[in-house]
Design an enzyme around this catalytic site. Structure first.
Site: not given
Ligand code: PGA
Length: 252
Positions: A68, A140, A142, A147
């Site tokens: 992404d 959450n 995702h 999302e």
């Molecule tokens: P993080 O993000 O590794 O910074 O916790 C993971 C994500 O949002 O996929």
């Protein structure tokens, strides 16, 4: 699903690097799907260390596709995911940058954006698909920027970021106002097309999302739960991230 529970984030990095190294050795042109965020940083550090030691870790023929990118941030912006990848991995290993791909967040206009997303899918298909996709997981649930509520069959497209994700990522920006509202992300369908998937999670803040995705129902409300449909999905998680799991069949 294979679930490997290790002591801490550093061990997650080592086990993930092992899986990536084994996979890369099986292909003349390994195709890796890569992720950003705090979680994969120890993995990238370990890959860099192994590459520098010259012990068989070789990115010279690798092809990479990132999950992404924020809309509106150029690759030179220090919070863009292109910048992150260059600084956390690509600048330190012998990968040919021409073979590294991050969705383009600077395309303007909905039609042109969708076209560029479709081209991203085509580029992946043209090199034979992703051999191993690395993933983090949001608090959450995702994966990528898919999302809750994302279609389980979705392909690369533009998505609105949830307030929770924007708040989670605000720590990297000067203020909440600067956190982008939109992103381009591989879809859940894109991720499921990868031949193998490795999800990393560390810390108790991920425990609920990890438990929902592994032991809850397959649901768009927890996008990572879609990995229950994948033939070769592996979780490499630390004790904190595993703290809400209830089954006793996981590898320690
Ligand atoms: P993080 O993000 O590794 O910074 O916790 C993971 C994500 O949002 O996929």
């Amino acid at each position: 699903m294979r679930v490997i529970i290790v002591k801490n984030a550093e061990e997650v990095g080592k086990r993930a690097a092992d899986l990536i190294e084994q996979e890369m050795k099986q292909h003349r042109n390994p195709v890796l799907g890569l992720a950003t965020g705090s979680t994969p940083i120890p993995t990238y550090k370990e890959l860099i260390r192994r590459c520098k030691k010259g012990k068989g870790m070789d990115f010279s023929t690798a092809i990479t596709f990132n999950l992404d990118e924020y809309v509106g941030l150029p690759g030179t912006h220090d919070q863009s995911y292109r910048y992150f990848m260059n600084h956390q991995l690509f600048n330190h290993v012998n990968v040919n940058k021409k073979n590294t791909h991050v969705p383009n967040g600077m395309v303007r206009g909905m039609k042109a954006i969708q076209q560029s997303c479709d081209e991203y899918e085509t580029m992946i298909d043209d090199v034979g698909g992703v051999d191993m996709q690395l993933l983090g997981i949001g608090g959450n649930g995702h994966i990528g920027f898919n999302e809750p509520g994302s279609s389980l069959g979705s392909m690369t497209r533009i998505k609105t970021l949830s307030l929770r994700t924007r708040k989670d990522n605000a720590r990297f920006f000067k203020s909440m106002r600067e956190v982008p509202r939109l992103a381009i992300t591989m879809g859940i369908g894109t991720i499921l097309k990868a031949r193998k998937v490795v999800l990393l999670a560390t810390g108790e803040s991920k425990a609920q999302a990890v438990a929902d995705s592994l032991e809850g129902p397959v649901s768009a409300m927890c996008p990572a739960s879609a990995l229950q449909l994948h033939r070769f999905a592996t979780y490499v998680i630390d004790k904190g991230a595993a703290s809400k799991l209830t089954l006793d069949t996981y590898e320690h």
